[in-house]
Enzyme design. Structure first.
Site, PDB file in Angstrom:
ATOM      1  N   ARG A 235       0.837  -1.185   0.000  1.00  0.00           N
ATOM      2  CA  ARG A 235       0.000   0.000   0.000  1.00  0.00           C
ATOM      3  C   ARG A 235       0.881   1.248   0.000  1.00  0.00           C
ATOM      4  O   ARG A 235       1.894   1.319   0.692  1.00  0.00           O
ATOM      5  CB  ARG A 235      -0.924   0.034   1.229  1.00  0.00           C
ATOM      6  CG  ARG A 235      -2.106  -0.908   1.140  1.00  0.00           C
ATOM      7  CD  ARG A 235      -3.116  -0.470   0.098  1.00  0.00           C
ATOM      8  NE  ARG A 235      -4.306  -1.331   0.058  1.00  0.00           N
ATOM      9  CZ  ARG A 235      -4.453  -2.379  -0.731  1.00  0.00           C
ATOM     10  NH1 ARG A 235      -3.474  -2.749  -1.532  1.00  0.00           N
ATOM     11  NH2 ARG A 235      -5.581  -3.079  -0.716  1.00  0.00           N
ATOM     12  N   GLU A 264      -2.673   8.002  -5.905  1.00  0.00           N
ATOM     13  CA  GLU A 264      -2.811   7.215  -7.123  1.00  0.00           C
ATOM     14  C   GLU A 264      -3.914   7.802  -8.007  1.00  0.00           C
ATOM     15  O   GLU A 264      -5.014   8.055  -7.529  1.00  0.00           O
ATOM     16  CB  GLU A 264      -3.126   5.756  -6.778  1.00  0.00           C
ATOM     17  CG  GLU A 264      -1.982   5.058  -6.061  1.00  0.00           C
ATOM     18  CD  GLU A 264      -2.216   3.561  -5.847  1.00  0.00           C
ATOM     19  OE1 GLU A 264      -3.257   3.049  -6.311  1.00  0.00           O
ATOM     20  OE2 GLU A 264      -1.359   2.925  -5.230  1.00  0.00           O
ATOM     21  N   HIS A 282       0.125  -0.103  -9.829  1.00  0.00           N
ATOM     22  CA  HIS A 282      -0.683  -0.933  -8.928  1.00  0.00           C
ATOM     23  C   HIS A 282      -1.113  -2.206  -9.661  1.00  0.00           C
ATOM     24  O   HIS A 282      -2.303  -2.564  -9.694  1.00  0.00           O
ATOM     25  CB  HIS A 282      -1.902  -0.166  -8.419  1.00  0.00           C
ATOM     26  CG  HIS A 282      -2.372  -0.642  -7.073  1.00  0.00           C
ATOM     27  ND1 HIS A 282      -2.852   0.193  -6.097  1.00  0.00           N
ATOM     28  CD2 HIS A 282      -2.440  -1.888  -6.530  1.00  0.00           C
ATOM     29  CE1 HIS A 282      -3.204  -0.498  -5.025  1.00  0.00           C
ATOM     30  NE2 HIS A 282      -2.959  -1.775  -5.273  1.00  0.00           N
TER      31      HIS A 282
END
Length: 317
Positions: A235, A264, A282
């Site tokens: 994360r 993000e 990601h």
């Protein structure tokens, strides 16, 4: 039953087994109109009359949950649940489920691949060659080196298995596991300081919590070995990106690989200006196998809860 589907891979590939299963259960399916995670504001426009959600890492905060008048389950497509306000969901009787282990191998392989790519500077050499430069770069081998794993769950243990194949010394930190449990897999239990001071490479596989926020910051980096390799596929926010940038520029950090970011998408990050940074969007769980596993498992969890069946993967009982 009305079900909202938000994971981008399921929204794009609607002919997958998981979507076929969902369509057999109900013909009232809402597909996220966004090619990314939804914000809380966007969710609030869709959530009011939804019974269940198969959810990516969209922002299910307390305001979103308050808006959900019929919602019975938020079925996370993945293991992490930090994007969901668990207390607010529990208070409203909404089950939150996850898919532990479904994407573990995919994420572990990406993290391991990033470590090896940083060690040999393959991305830098590839970009240089493609731009017309024949560069001579010296990398380093990871055989026999020490790797520190922060978070020794499904992903961390799979990374350890690959590292042992290179005869690496594996140090593992996980406050939720006993020392004996860690040793069972061939790793050595270690404190954070032991990992920070001894590891040649450190890979992060823990959730983002108030305790892990900026766990790897300037103070931790100062303790590390020179030329340390850092990888985060867990994360964003566990590694302080400002502190990491300073460490990369000074040469303290050999290389940094990030699959997750404090914001993000991380457009305009100054980390992208550096040659010793690998960045992926990601994508840790983006393999055919992991996508299939997570889709099938998250849909089953959602249907089980809505059908009143037992679901062993409820995290907020």
């Amino acid at each position: 039953m009305k079900i909202l589907v938000s994971p981008t891979s399921m929204c794009i590939h609607q002919d997958c087994e998981a979507m076929r299963t969902l369509k057999a259960f109900t013909d009232d399916i809402v597909i996220s109109p966004y090619p990314r995670n939804m914000t809380a504001e966007e969710l609030m426009e869709l959530i009011e009359d939804v019974d269940g959600v198969v959810a990516g890492t969209d922002d299910f905060n307390a305001d979103v949950i308050a808006k959900a008048n019929k919602l019975k389950v938020i079925s996370r497509y993945g293991a992490g649940v930090d994007s969901v306000d668990l207390a607010a969901a529990k208070a409203k009787g909404i089950a939150v489920t996850n898919t532990p282990g479904a994407n573990a191998q995919a994420v572990a392989e990406l993290a391991f691949g990033h470590m090896m790519a940083l060690a040999r500077k393959t991305e830098y050499q590839s970009k240089a060659l493609q731009s017309g430069k024949w560069v001579s770069v010296v990398g380093k081998q990871m055989m026999g080196k020490t790797v520190g794993i922060l978070g020794y769950g499904n992903i961390g243990r799979r990374f350890a298995k690959m590292a042992k194949g290179l005869d690496m010394t594996v140090l593992a930190y996980d406050p939720y596991l006993s020392a004996d449990r860690i040793r069972e897999t061939g790793a050595e239990p270690a404190t954070l300081d032991e990992i920070f001071t001894q590891a040649d490479a450190i890979t992060v596989h823990m959730p983002l919590t108030p305790e892990t926020k900026h766990l790897i910051g300037a103070e931790a980096i100062a303790k590390m070995r020179d030329d340390v390799i850092l990888i985060n596929t867990a994360r964003g926010g566990i590694i302080d990106e400002e502190a990491a940038y300073d460490g990369l520029v000074s040469g303290k950090i050999w290389g940094l690989a990030l699959d997750v970011y404090e914001t993000e998408p991380p457009m305009g990050s100054k980390l992208f200006e550096l040659d010793n940074v690998i960045s992926t969007p990601h994508a840790g769980a983006h393999t055919f196998e992991a996508v299939e596993n997570m889709g099938n498992m998250s849909v089953k969890n959602c249907i089980d809860v809505l059908s009143g069946n037992d679901c062993p993967f409820i995290v907020n009982r």
